[in-house]
Design a protein around this motif. Structure first.
Motif, PDB file in Angstrom:
ATOM      1  N   ASN A 169     -19.708  45.436  39.615  1.00  0.00           N
ATOM      2  CA  ASN A 169     -19.922  44.382  40.609  1.00  0.00           C
ATOM      3  C   ASN A 169     -21.391  43.996  40.632  1.00  0.00           C
ATOM      4  O   ASN A 169     -22.256  44.791  40.282  1.00  0.00           O
ATOM      5  CB  ASN A 169     -19.489  44.875  41.988  1.00  0.00           C
ATOM      6  N   PRO A 211     -20.874  38.813  46.704  1.00  0.00           N
ATOM      7  CA  PRO A 211     -20.445  39.822  45.732  1.00  0.00           C
ATOM      8  C   PRO A 211     -19.492  39.225  44.692  1.00  0.00           C
ATOM      9  O   PRO A 211     -18.645  38.393  45.018  1.00  0.00           O
ATOM     10  CB  PRO A 211     -19.718  40.853  46.598  1.00  0.00           C
ATOM     11  N   TRP A 212     -19.654  39.641  43.435  1.00  0.00           N
ATOM     12  CA  TRP A 212     -18.804  39.200  42.326  1.00  0.00           C
ATOM     13  C   TRP A 212     -18.450  40.409  41.482  1.00  0.00           C
ATOM     14  O   TRP A 212     -19.093  41.439  41.556  1.00  0.00           O
ATOM     15  CB  TRP A 212     -19.541  38.160  41.470  1.00  0.00           C
ATOM     16  N   SER A 213     -17.436  40.263  40.663  1.00  0.00           N
ATOM     17  CA  SER A 213     -17.009  41.336  39.763  1.00  0.00           C
ATOM     18  C   SER A 213     -16.937  40.829  38.332  1.00  0.00           C
ATOM     19  O   SER A 213     -16.620  39.667  38.097  1.00  0.00           O
ATOM     20  CB  SER A 213     -15.621  41.846  40.154  1.00  0.00           C
ATOM     21  N   CYS A 214     -17.220  41.717  37.386  1.00  0.00           N
ATOM     22  CA  CYS A 214     -16.984  41.433  35.967  1.00  0.00           C
ATOM     23  C   CYS A 214     -15.625  42.042  35.632  1.00  0.00           C
ATOM     24  O   CYS A 214     -15.486  43.267  35.620  1.00  0.00           O
ATOM     25  CB  CYS A 214     -18.050  42.083  35.095  1.00  0.00           C
ATOM     26  N   ASN A 261     -12.087  46.359  35.621  1.00  0.00           N
ATOM     27  CA  ASN A 261     -13.304  46.015  36.358  1.00  0.00           C
ATOM     28  C   ASN A 261     -14.475  46.715  35.697  1.00  0.00           C
ATOM     29  O   ASN A 261     -14.501  47.934  35.584  1.00  0.00           O
ATOM     30  CB  ASN A 261     -13.189  46.426  37.822  1.00  0.00           C
ATOM     31  N   MET A 280     -24.307  40.849  42.600  1.00  0.00           N
ATOM     32  CA  MET A 280     -24.530  39.870  43.656  1.00  0.00           C
ATOM     33  C   MET A 280     -25.270  38.660  43.081  1.00  0.00           C
ATOM     34  O   MET A 280     -26.175  38.817  42.267  1.00  0.00           O
ATOM     35  CB  MET A 280     -25.369  40.474  44.783  1.00  0.00           C
ATOM     36  N   ASN A 289     -15.883  33.859  50.572  1.00  0.00           N
ATOM     37  CA  ASN A 289     -16.979  34.544  49.892  1.00  0.00           C
ATOM     38  C   ASN A 289     -18.129  34.784  50.863  1.00  0.00           C
ATOM     39  O   ASN A 289     -19.139  34.078  50.804  1.00  0.00           O
ATOM     40  CB  ASN A 289     -17.469  33.715  48.698  1.00  0.00           C
ATOM     41  N   TRP A 347     -27.243  44.555  40.515  1.00  0.00           N
ATOM     42  CA  TRP A 347     -26.006  45.116  39.952  1.00  0.00           C
ATOM     43  C   TRP A 347     -25.587  46.336  40.753  1.00  0.00           C
ATOM     44  O   TRP A 347     -26.392  47.190  41.045  1.00  0.00           O
ATOM     45  CB  TRP A 347     -26.260  45.495  38.495  1.00  0.00           C
ATOM     46  N   ARG A 348     -24.309  46.392  41.151  1.00  0.00           N
ATOM     47  CA  ARG A 348     -23.827  47.516  41.958  1.00  0.00           C
ATOM     48  C   ARG A 348     -22.619  48.141  41.337  1.00  0.00           C
ATOM     49  O   ARG A 348     -21.769  47.557  40.835  1.00  0.00           O
ATOM     50  CB  ARG A 348     -23.494  47.056  43.350  1.00  0.00           C
TER      51      ARG A 348
END
Length: 78
Positions: free
Chosen positions: A10, A40-43, A7, A12, A31, A77-78
């Motif tokens: 995260n 929220p999404w993740s790389c 990961n 948005m 979602n 970005w979080r």
């Protein structure tokens, strides 16, 4: 061979923009959004270990988005 999910953070994005014509009543079940309709999404990258070889697969985010898109993305970005 070993596979690892890595990961890388995260972020948005606007739910309506991500799912297009799919009704919110369908995609919001899996979602959920915040007050600004952001999801929220993740790389996530894939690391493959095969003997003494390591392969990192990173699909990236592409280069087709506008400056406004990247401004919103990196602001959240979080």
């Amino acid at each position: 061979m070993n596979l690892y999910a890595i990961n890388n953070g995260n972020f948005m994005l606007d739910g309506g923009a991500m799912f297009g014509v799919v009704p919110k009543s369908i995609w919001s079940r899996t979602n959920p959004t915040d007050a600004n309709n952001m999801c929220p999404w993740s790389c996530v990258h894939l690391l493959i270990e095969d003997g003494n070889r390591l392969v990192l697969i990173d699909c990236g985010m592409g280069d087709k988005q506008s400056e406004k898109f990247y401004g919103i993305l990196f602001f959240t970005w979080r």
